[in-house]
Design an enzyme around this catalytic site. Structure first.
Site, mmCIF file in Angstrom:
data_model
loop_
_atom_site.group_PDB
_atom_site.id
_atom_site.type_symbol
_atom_site.label_atom_id
_atom_site.label_comp_id
_atom_site.label_asym_id
_atom_site.label_seq_id
_atom_site.Cartn_x
_atom_site.Cartn_y
_atom_site.Cartn_z
ATOM 1 N N GLN A 97 -4.928 -1.306 9.564
ATOM 2 C CA GLN A 97 -4.852 -2.662 9.005
ATOM 3 C C GLN A 97 -5.487 -3.678 9.966
ATOM 4 O OE1 GLN A 97 -3.550 -3.435 5.838
ATOM 5 N NE2 GLN A 97 -4.393 -5.453 6.252
ATOM 6 N N LYS B 92 0.842 -1.198 0.000
ATOM 7 C CA LYS B 92 0.000 0.000 0.000
ATOM 8 C C LYS B 92 0.874 1.243 0.000
ATOM 9 C CE LYS B 92 -3.935 -2.231 2.189
ATOM 10 N NZ LYS B 92 -4.556 -2.671 3.421
ATOM 11 N N ASP C 224 -11.327 2.886 3.998
ATOM 12 C CA ASP C 224 -11.744 1.484 3.919
ATOM 13 C C ASP C 224 -13.264 1.372 3.836
ATOM 14 O OD1 ASP C 224 -9.900 -0.522 3.684
ATOM 15 O OD2 ASP C 224 -9.472 -0.688 5.833
#
Ligand code: NDP
Length: 300
Positions: free
Chosen positions: A98, A54, A121
């Site tokens: 994460q 990422k 997200d």
């Protein structure tokens, strides 16, 4: 006849190139550089690989990448304090924590402490509610990537019968909401669904998000249907040598491709689209934060 292969790797490269162009424009015309902060708690090897990828791709499209690696024993209060700091930092437009988090941290509490407009997200309860009610929101990256590929392949999705196999909060449910928003007739199938093969066979679109290697075989697929395989499963591959593994999807590719009209492979299908959509979401968040028009084709 063999299906058209939907090349997620090439599609993701196109999305990243568009994001990079938009970032260049933001910098030159508005002196703004989008920034993405990624928080990793602990040392889960798979998560470390994701976070590294990422960060690398964020920099490649010209954005600022801020990585925060925290010790596995980090307290909830310290993690929430970091999120609060990032929520208030104007150079950070997207925040991603994460998952999974270590057991002592409350995942829902942590996700819901991210400012919804920076929640790239799309997991914050406000974004879930906005998506469910058809309002502008941040959309989870994997379903967004699937939607982009479906729109690209079909043009309009209106009136098509779509079956989403899997009802998780991160893939199945948001995927179903997105397809509904594009006027598909949507069925969500799961582990209790009766006659699931028949349900899938009647669909124009099957999205598989189950987590069971190669469960969906060719005889589950209607002739000419589009198959989007979200699954990423690692299975033993003794043919490659002792202890070797390989990646397969939730769809049995070889049999499904003989019936389907189009299909995404694993690897090289949905997977690469997920990070591309994370970058797209960061760009969207940045545009919204600065009251600029949203880039075309990169949002739901
Ligand atoms: P979850 O385990 O959270 O959900 C799986 C879903 O599949 C559940 O709703 C479950 O039903 C359903 N299911 C399980 N077994 C069956 C069965 N035999 N028949 C029908 N339905 C079944 O998984 P996720 O949604 O998180 O992930 C799904 C897959 O997608 C995984 O392989 C994961 O690795 C992959 N993935 C890939 C991403 C990417 O970037 N490409 C990103 C995220 C996930 P029930 O609710 O009834 O238990």
């Amino acid at each position: 006849m063999s299906a058209t292969i939907i090349d997620g790797k090439a599609f993701a490269a196109k999305v990243r190139a568009q994001v990079a162009d938009e970032v260049t424009k933001l910098k030159s015309e508005h002196n703004i550089t989008p920034g993405l902060a990624v928080i990793l708690v602990g040392e889960d090897p798979a998560s470390e690989v994701y976070v590294r990828n990422k960060g690398k791709q964020t920099v490649e499209v010209g954005m600022n990448s801020y990585e925060h690696k925290l010790d596995a024993s980090t307290s909830e209060a310290d993690l929430l304090a970091l999120i609060d700091q990032l929520n208030n930092d104007p150079s950070v437009h997207g925040i991603l924590c994460q998952l999974p988090l270590p057991d002592h941290l409350n995942e829902d509490l942590v996700i819901n402490s991210i400012a919804p407009e920076k929640d790239v997200d799309g997991f914050h309860i406000s974004n879930v509610g906005l998506l469910g009610t058809g309002q502008k929101s941040m959309v989870p990256c994997t379903p967004l990537g699937c939607l982009m590929m479906l729109r690209d392949h079909h043009g309009s999705l209106s009136g098509l019968n779509a079956v989403v196999v899997g009802r998780s909060n991160i893939v199945g449910k948001p995927m179903a909401n997105l397809l509904l928003r594009d006027s598909c007739t949507v069925t969500i199938a799961h582990s209790r669904t009766k006659n699931i093969e028949e349900v899938c066979r009647a669909a124009d679109i099957v999205v598989a998000a189950v987590g069971r290697p190669e469960m969906i075989t060719g005889d589950w697929i209607g002739k000419g249907a589009t198959v989007i395989d979200v699954g990423i499963n690692r299975i033993p591959a003794p043919e490659r040598g002792e202890g070797k593994m390989r990646l397969v999807g939730d769809v049995h590719f070889d049999s499904a491709k003989e019936v389907a009209g189009a299909i995404t492979p694993v690897p090289g299908g949905v997977g690469p689209m997920t990070i591309a959509c994370l970058l797209a979401n960061t760009l969207t968040a940045c545009a919204r934060a600065n009251n600029l028009p949203e880039p075309e084709g990169l949002t739901a």
